[in-house]
Design a protein around this motif. Sequence first.
Motif, short mmCIF file in Angstrom:
data_model
loop_
_atom_site.label_atom_id
_atom_site.label_comp_id
_atom_site.label_asym_id
_atom_site.label_seq_id
_atom_site.Cartn_x
_atom_site.Cartn_y
_atom_site.Cartn_z
N ALA A 31 0.86 -1.19 0.00
CA ALA A 31 0.00 0.00 0.00
C ALA A 31 0.89 1.23 0.00
O ALA A 31 1.87 1.30 0.77
CB ALA A 31 -0.92 -0.01 1.22
N VAL A 32 0.58 2.21 -0.87
CA VAL A 32 1.42 3.40 -1.03
C VAL A 32 0.62 4.64 -0.65
O VAL A 32 -0.52 4.84 -1.08
CB VAL A 32 1.93 3.53 -2.48
N GLU A 33 1.24 5.49 0.19
CA GLU A 33 0.65 6.77 0.57
C GLU A 33 1.63 7.90 0.24
O GLU A 33 2.81 7.81 0.59
CB GLU A 33 0.30 6.79 2.06
N LEU A 34 1.12 8.93 -0.48
CA LEU A 34 1.93 10.09 -0.83
C LEU A 34 1.45 11.24 0.04
O LEU A 34 0.29 11.64 -0.02
CB LEU A 34 1.76 10.43 -2.32
N THR A 35 2.33 11.80 0.88
CA THR A 35 1.94 12.83 1.83
C THR A 35 2.70 14.13 1.55
O THR A 35 3.74 14.13 0.89
CB THR A 35 2.22 12.38 3.26
N GLY A 36 2.13 15.22 2.05
CA GLY A 36 2.84 16.50 2.03
C GLY A 36 2.45 17.43 0.90
O GLY A 36 2.87 18.60 0.87
N ILE A 37 1.63 16.98 -0.07
CA ILE A 37 1.23 17.84 -1.19
C ILE A 37 -0.25 18.16 -1.03
O ILE A 37 -1.11 17.27 -1.16
CB ILE A 37 1.49 17.16 -2.55
N GLU A 38 -0.56 19.41 -0.74
CA GLU A 38 -1.94 19.81 -0.49
C GLU A 38 -2.72 20.06 -1.79
O GLU A 38 -3.92 19.84 -1.85
CB GLU A 38 -1.97 21.06 0.38
N ASN A 39 -2.02 20.54 -2.83
CA ASN A 39 -2.69 20.81 -4.10
C ASN A 39 -3.14 19.48 -4.72
O ASN A 39 -2.31 18.61 -5.01
CB ASN A 39 -1.75 21.56 -5.04
N ALA A 68 12.79 0.13 -6.00
CA ALA A 68 11.73 0.76 -6.80
C ALA A 68 11.18 2.01 -6.12
O ALA A 68 10.93 3.03 -6.78
CB ALA A 68 10.61 -0.25 -7.04
N VAL A 69 10.99 1.94 -4.80
CA VAL A 69 10.47 3.11 -4.07
C VAL A 69 11.48 4.25 -4.11
O VAL A 69 11.10 5.43 -4.26
CB VAL A 69 10.13 2.71 -2.61
N GLU A 70 12.74 3.95 -4.01
CA GLU A 70 13.77 4.98 -4.07
C GLU A 70 13.77 5.65 -5.45
O GLU A 70 13.89 6.88 -5.56
CB GLU A 70 15.14 4.37 -3.76
N GLN A 71 13.62 4.86 -6.50
CA GLN A 71 13.53 5.42 -7.86
C GLN A 71 12.30 6.31 -8.01
O GLN A 71 12.35 7.38 -8.63
CB GLN A 71 13.50 4.29 -8.89
N ASP A 72 11.17 5.88 -7.42
CA ASP A 72 9.97 6.71 -7.46
C ASP A 72 10.19 8.04 -6.76
O ASP A 72 9.76 9.10 -7.24
CB ASP A 72 8.79 5.97 -6.80
N ALA A 73 10.85 8.01 -5.62
CA ALA A 73 11.10 9.24 -4.86
C ALA A 73 11.95 10.22 -5.67
O ALA A 73 11.67 11.44 -5.70
CB ALA A 73 11.79 8.91 -3.54
N VAL A 91 11.24 11.93 0.87
CA VAL A 91 11.83 10.89 1.72
C VAL A 91 10.88 9.70 1.77
O VAL A 91 9.74 9.82 2.23
CB VAL A 91 12.08 11.42 3.14
N PRO A 92 11.31 8.54 1.28
CA PRO A 92 10.46 7.35 1.34
C PRO A 92 10.68 6.57 2.65
O PRO A 92 11.76 6.64 3.26
CB PRO A 92 10.92 6.54 0.14
N ASP A 93 9.63 5.83 3.05
CA ASP A 93 9.72 5.00 4.25
C ASP A 93 8.93 3.72 4.01
O ASP A 93 7.84 3.76 3.44
CB ASP A 93 9.18 5.75 5.47
N ILE A 94 9.49 2.58 4.46
CA ILE A 94 8.85 1.29 4.25
C ILE A 94 8.71 0.58 5.59
O ILE A 94 9.69 0.44 6.34
CB ILE A 94 9.65 0.42 3.27
N LYS A 95 7.48 0.11 5.89
CA LYS A 95 7.25 -0.67 7.10
C LYS A 95 6.52 -1.96 6.69
O LYS A 95 5.55 -1.93 5.94
CB LYS A 95 6.40 0.12 8.10
N ARG A 96 7.02 -3.09 7.26
CA ARG A 96 6.45 -4.39 6.90
C ARG A 96 5.92 -5.11 8.13
O ARG A 96 6.58 -5.13 9.18
CB ARG A 96 7.51 -5.26 6.22
N THR A 97 4.72 -5.68 7.96
CA THR A 97 4.15 -6.55 8.98
C THR A 97 3.67 -7.81 8.28
O THR A 97 2.62 -7.80 7.61
CB THR A 97 2.97 -5.87 9.71
N GLY A 98 4.45 -8.88 8.38
CA GLY A 98 4.12 -10.09 7.65
C GLY A 98 4.21 -9.83 6.15
O GLY A 98 5.25 -9.39 5.65
N LEU A 99 3.12 -10.11 5.43
CA LEU A 99 3.09 -9.86 3.99
C LEU A 99 2.56 -8.47 3.66
O LEU A 99 2.55 -8.08 2.49
CB LEU A 99 2.23 -10.91 3.28
N ASP A 100 2.09 -7.72 4.66
CA ASP A 100 1.59 -6.37 4.44
C ASP A 100 2.73 -5.38 4.54
O ASP A 100 3.46 -5.35 5.54
CB ASP A 100 0.51 -6.02 5.48
N VAL A 101 2.85 -4.54 3.49
CA VAL A 101 3.92 -3.54 3.45
C VAL A 101 3.29 -2.16 3.22
O VAL A 101 2.50 -1.98 2.28
CB VAL A 101 4.94 -3.83 2.33
#
Length: 611
Positions: A31-39, A68-73, A91-101
């Motif tokens: 699951a990907v969330e993009l934060t910090g852009i209000e427009n 891949a996430v670093e390239q996206d950033a 700045v990208p950040d990745i957190k994993r819990t089991g198979l959920d990332v």
Amino acid sequence: MRELRPWTLAAGACLIMAPAAAIAAAELDVAVELTGIENEALHKEMRVLSKVARGKETYTALAPLRRAVEQDARAIERALRSKGYYAANVVPDIKRTGLDVRVTIAVTPGEKFTVTDYVIIYVDDQPNERPADFAAIGKTPKGDPAGKKLEELSDALVSYLWNNGYPATEEIERQVEARFEDSTATAVFRLRTGPIATYGDIRTEGLKRTDTDFIAAHFRPAEGDIYSRKQIDKFRTRLAGTSLFREVAIEPAPPAADGRTDLLVTVEERKHRTIGAGVSFGTDVGIGATANWENRNIFGGGERLSTELKWSAPAQDLEVIFEDPLPRWPGSWNTSLLLENETTDAFEAQTATVGAGVTKKFFESKWELSAGLRYTISDITDFSDPDFPDGFEETFQTASLPFAAAYNNENNALNPTSGYRLRAEVTPFFGDLQFNRAELSAASRIGFGSTKRFLIAGRARMGATIGASGTDLPATERFFAGGGGSVRGYAFQEAGPIDSETGNPTGGASVAEVNLETRFRVQEKIQIALFADGGSVFESETPDFSGDFLVGAGVGVRYLTPIGPIRLDVATPLDKREIRGLRENEDGMLEEQTIFQDDPIQVYIALGQPF
């Protein structure tokens, strides 16, 4: 104790390791969330740049996902800076819990910078003055830091230099010097122009039949004028417009020390003889056919000899034209011979016309003025007068001086989707009858959508005769309306007055026509058309609309081909007429009969749009 063989131990190990391997190879739920852009619009644009967010790839391990996430950033960061957010940080950040990332891409766009200064630097020294700022080329930058806007400014500067004596201009570097303390920047453009160039000689390659002087005559600037790429493009367009060449390439030669630059013109000539043929069909005139032959570049100066033969039930004609271009004029002169045989319900005639004329073109051939002299002799049998049941015979001779002005910027001769055309012609006639004729015509269309899938097209025509009424004019010089190129739904020449005793069209001294058509492309090569046409001819010298203004409507299909659309139109008269009168029957007795009646359906098949 039983001894275990080595292969038994290996098999057991594989069975133990298999479940672990299956777990390791399981697909991660990302699951990907993009934060910090209000427009909202900017947020959507940046999120699209993330391949991970688009979900096009699957991942079974964190290592490839992190890459891949670093390239996206970095892609998002570059995109923001290209829009003027020079202090953007991603700045990208990745957190994993089991198979959920869960992937979080935190964006700090910062302030959008404003370009307050624009600097032009020429890396080569030249004695001539060059534009020092954008105001010198008529541009007023708005301070927009977006890379696209800066590229547009750079292109405008390079184009200006190309068209003002510097054909070797190239951009060496374009950069932005950002001042982070106040979010302003300076845009710097570095260019190399080379020395100023002037026109030298015209050199040619690939000529077989064409004279070099004919090529040079299409170039308007004089030797020694300042080089302009616009003039080179116009030169190329003029040569291509002669229809003599398959390919035309024009390049500047390396400039001499004094800036004198020769032009290298390389062409591939077309075959100078061509033949063509076409067929058409209308329920009113039957099958029609055309055949033509053309010989181009007869003496090496673009001369053209053409012959065209047209045949249909109501008319057969043969026309021969010799045209000699005058590229320095620019324009041409011509001489022609036209032989016609007409067999219609209104009249029969055999006509010969010889003529000569001259044309002058303006604004890259969009405007054209023409004048000519013609002599015509006709043997006519007129069937429109009931006092002469077998027709009134006459021989008519006239000299005429046609003068015309025309404008045409349509993008295609057989299937135009944009542009319009206008034409006005005035012709004084002298001889057996003296009168003056005037005609005005116009056609245009409006396209909707980027591909012009839906079009609305229109056409109008008006004609008048000053100095003679319809009954005064010989049949060959009257106006008629009706047919596939006029008012569809009415038969050839029958959209106008019909004599109540003979049932034949009478023609008139004036005419008015109007056409409206909608065209919709339902497939790549299939177009549907709905149309309504109206018109009539009048006895009066100018259209007075005293009689019926007849309207026809219908539907059409066009099959689009590289040489133009194949057109099928089906039309019906909305003002269907029936004329009845007393006529002798087989027993010699008078009885009421139908003298004339409009057919309920007319069908037309031809090549090209009707207008």
